[in-house]
Design an enzyme around this catalytic site. Structure first.
Site, PDB file in Angstrom:
ATOM      1  N   TYR A 218     123.311 -57.652   9.012  1.00 30.62           N
ATOM      2  CA  TYR A 218     123.060 -56.555   8.075  1.00 30.62           C
ATOM      3  C   TYR A 218     124.357 -55.732   7.973  1.00 30.62           C
ATOM      4  O   TYR A 218     124.378 -54.530   8.206  1.00 30.62           O
ATOM      5  CB  TYR A 218     121.884 -55.681   8.531  1.00 30.62           C
ATOM      6  CG  TYR A 218     120.597 -56.448   8.759  1.00 30.62           C
ATOM      7  CD1 TYR A 218     119.672 -56.605   7.731  1.00 30.62           C
ATOM      8  CD2 TYR A 218     120.325 -57.033  10.001  1.00 30.62           C
ATOM      9  CE1 TYR A 218     118.490 -57.313   7.943  1.00 30.62           C
ATOM     10  CE2 TYR A 218     119.157 -57.757  10.211  1.00 30.62           C
ATOM     11  CZ  TYR A 218     118.243 -57.880   9.183  1.00 30.62           C
ATOM     12  OH  TYR A 218     117.083 -58.574   9.400  1.00 30.62           O
ATOM     13  N   ASP A 284     121.912 -53.823  12.097  1.00 31.69           N
ATOM     14  CA  ASP A 284     121.785 -52.522  11.421  1.00 31.69           C
ATOM     15  C   ASP A 284     120.896 -52.705  10.189  1.00 31.69           C
ATOM     16  O   ASP A 284     121.348 -52.589   9.055  1.00 31.69           O
ATOM     17  CB  ASP A 284     123.196 -52.026  11.026  1.00 31.69           C
ATOM     18  CG  ASP A 284     123.175 -50.639  10.415  1.00 31.69           C
ATOM     19  OD1 ASP A 284     122.124 -49.983  10.422  1.00 31.69           O
ATOM     20  OD2 ASP A 284     124.235 -50.205   9.911  1.00 31.69           O
ATOM     21  N   CYS A 311     117.821 -46.713  11.497  1.00 37.28           N
ATOM     22  CA  CYS A 311     117.592 -45.489  10.714  1.00 37.28           C
ATOM     23  C   CYS A 311     116.099 -45.183  10.665  1.00 37.28           C
ATOM     24  O   CYS A 311     115.682 -44.252   9.974  1.00 37.28           O
ATOM     25  CB  CYS A 311     118.177 -45.635   9.308  1.00 37.28           C
ATOM     26  SG  CYS A 311     117.518 -47.049   8.422  1.00 37.28           S
TER      27      CYS A 311
HETATM   28  C1  LIG Z   1     121.390 -49.869   6.798  1.00 36.83           C
HETATM   29  S1  LIG Z   1     122.438 -50.915   5.838  1.00 36.83           S
HETATM   30  C2  LIG Z   1     123.723 -51.226   7.002  1.00 36.83           C
HETATM   31  C3  LIG Z   1     125.036 -51.691   6.442  1.00 36.83           C
HETATM   32  C4  LIG Z   1     126.244 -51.658   7.345  1.00 36.83           C
HETATM   33  N1  LIG Z   1     125.981 -52.110   8.692  1.00 36.83           N
HETATM   34  C5  LIG Z   1     126.900 -50.303   7.358  1.00 36.83           C
HETATM   35  O1  LIG Z   1     126.968 -49.661   8.419  1.00 36.83           O
HETATM   36  O2  LIG Z   1     127.366 -49.882   6.293  1.00 36.83           O
HETATM   37  C6  LIG Z   1     121.481 -52.362   5.775  1.00 36.83           C
HETATM   38  C7  LIG Z   1     122.139 -53.535   5.093  1.00 36.83           C
HETATM   39  O3  LIG Z   1     121.235 -54.660   5.232  1.00 36.83           O
HETATM   40  C8  LIG Z   1     121.338 -55.450   4.072  1.00 36.83           C
HETATM   41  N2  LIG Z   1     120.108 -56.267   4.047  1.00 36.83           N
HETATM   42  C9  LIG Z   1     118.860 -55.886   3.687  1.00 36.83           C
HETATM   43  N3  LIG Z   1     117.986 -56.903   3.892  1.00 36.83           N
HETATM   44  C10 LIG Z   1     118.712 -57.923   4.398  1.00 36.83           C
HETATM   45  C11 LIG Z   1     118.365 -59.254   4.824  1.00 36.83           C
HETATM   46  N4  LIG Z   1     117.102 -59.688   4.764  1.00 36.83           N
HETATM   47  N5  LIG Z   1     119.336 -60.054   5.299  1.00 36.83           N
HETATM   48  C12 LIG Z   1     120.619 -59.609   5.359  1.00 36.83           C
HETATM   49  N6  LIG Z   1     121.004 -58.367   4.969  1.00 36.83           N
HETATM   50  C13 LIG Z   1     120.058 -57.543   4.499  1.00 36.83           C
HETATM   51  C14 LIG Z   1     121.543 -54.462   2.939  1.00 36.83           C
HETATM   52  O4  LIG Z   1     122.174 -55.080   1.850  1.00 36.83           O
HETATM   53  C15 LIG Z   1     122.431 -53.398   3.615  1.00 36.83           C
HETATM   54  O5  LIG Z   1     123.788 -53.658   3.389  1.00 36.83           O
END
Ligand SMILES: C[S@@+](CC[C@H](N)C(=O)[O-])C[C@H]1O[C@@H](n2cnc3c(N)ncnc32)[C@H](O)[C@@H]1O
Length: 358
Positions: A218, A284, A311
């Protein structure tokens, strides 16, 4: 109807009891006596609206925002900032105690209370009200950076500010965290509070071993992975947002980093075919947390350390219950979203063997 508030819930609402039902009333505090009306009633609970404070708590402060009480964006502005931090600390400690039977002392890292947000979403020039029923038009948001407040109007929905404004799909900006520069596109995720993001990323970097291989699940546009890349041997990042991964790979070049790779995939899906060992797995996820299958696959990989950046405390504790082969070593919370009930936390876990094998 009158009611006494006996404690606070996880969303910053006061809790009381009326006709044997639990009542949730926004904008109230423990020990207050309040008059309320019913907004919603089910067989189990009542959502009340504060009409009048009959006996006020000595802890109540006058909210700085003119929309507070009506606008649903903030829930804690009737508490002093120190009390907001205590509320978040207590909420996390109680949750860990109730759900995981762990008696932890959790430190919450403070932020500047106002003008911290680099991004806001507007609906027809405003935010939804406390009961999600109508839109409260606003001309400023005290949480947002001043540059954002200058362009609040009916036309914009998503407004971001980093080194410049982003208001249209094709706009980009850059953000620098320590010595790493990140490209920020309109439709990708980036942490909303720079001051706290730096503290979180430094905490992660301090608590990670040098020269190891890191899986950054993520990953967004590589924010955490690239930040720690000079300390570790290699970073592999996964995110399912194509634009974020394009930006992550752009950021690798931009910062002359040669030990990181970012791949667009669903995190659980990618884990299914992963064979290589990683010493540390950083996760994350969005508020929904991890998938059960993802948790099992991470446990099968047996990384020495898992760093869970969360979060949403509720899904965090749900997932921690499933991570049975890992022991919590440290936990720290960060006030990424002052004036709201939201809180970010980082949990450091180490491998402790299969359950029963220790
Ligand atoms: C809370 S953000 C964290 C992003 C990064 N770690 C940061 O600190 O900026 C969650 C991220 O998870 C991604 N995401 C959501 N569902 C996902 C999935 N099923 N598999 C992979 N990534 C995913 C979103 O696109 C987003 O970029």
């Amino acid at each position: 109807m009158n009611i006494e508030i006996v404690r606070m819930d996880n969303q910053g609402r006061g809790i009381g009891f009326y006709n044997n039902k639990i009542v949730f009333i926004p904008n109230t505090l423990t020990e207050e006596l309040v008059e309320f009306t019913i907004e919603k009633e089910t067989t189990k609970y009542i959502e009340g609206r504060l009409i009048k404070i009959l006996k006020s708590s000595s802890k109540r402060v006058t909210p700085s925002c003119k929309y507070y009480g009506e606008c649903g964006g903030c829930q804690l502005m009737h508490m002093s900032y120190d009390d907001q931090l205590l509320y978040k600390k207590d909420k996390l400690e109680q949750l860990f105690k109730r759900q995981l039977q762990l008696d932890l002392k959790i430190e919450v890292e403070a932020s500047s209370q106002f003008n911290y947000r680099n991004k806001i979403y507007l609906h027809e020039g405003g935010f939804y009200d406390v009961y999600n029923k109508k839109i409260i038009k606003i001309d400023e948001c005290l949480n947002a950076k001043q540059e954002i407040n200058e362009v609040i109007d009916n036309k914009h929905s998503l407004i971001k500010y980093h080194d410049r404004l982003i208001v249209n799909k094709e706009d980009i900006a850059f953000e620098t965290l320590n010595n790493i520069k990140y490209k920020i596109s309109y439709d990708t995720f980036f942490q909303v509070n720079k001051e706290i993001t730096l503290k979180m990323f430094d905490y992660i970097k301090e608590n990670i071993n040098a020269k190891i291989n890191v899986l950054d699940l993520y990953s967004g546009s590589g924010s955490i992975g690239l930040y720690i890349s000079d300390k570790v041997n290699k970073v592999l990042g996964i995110d399912n947002n194509k634009k974020s991964i394009e930006d992550a790979n752009f950021n690798i070049e931009l910062n002359n980093i040669n030990n990181a790779i970012y791949i667009c995939d669903d995190a659980t899906n990618y884990l299914k075919q992963l064979e290589e060992y990683y010493d540390t797995v950083i996760v994350d996820p969005p508020r929904a947390g991890l998938t059960k299958e993802g948790i099992n696959l991470i446990q099968d990989l047996k990384p020495n350390q898992i760093i869970y950046v969360s979060c949403e405390p509720m899904t965090l504790v749900r997932d921690l219950k499933e991570l049975t082969n890992y022991e919590i070593e440290k936990i720290k919370a960060f006030d990424m979203f002052p004036n709201t009930y939201h809180v970010e936390s980082i949990i450091l876990m180490t491998y402790c063997g299969f359950k029963g094998e220790k």
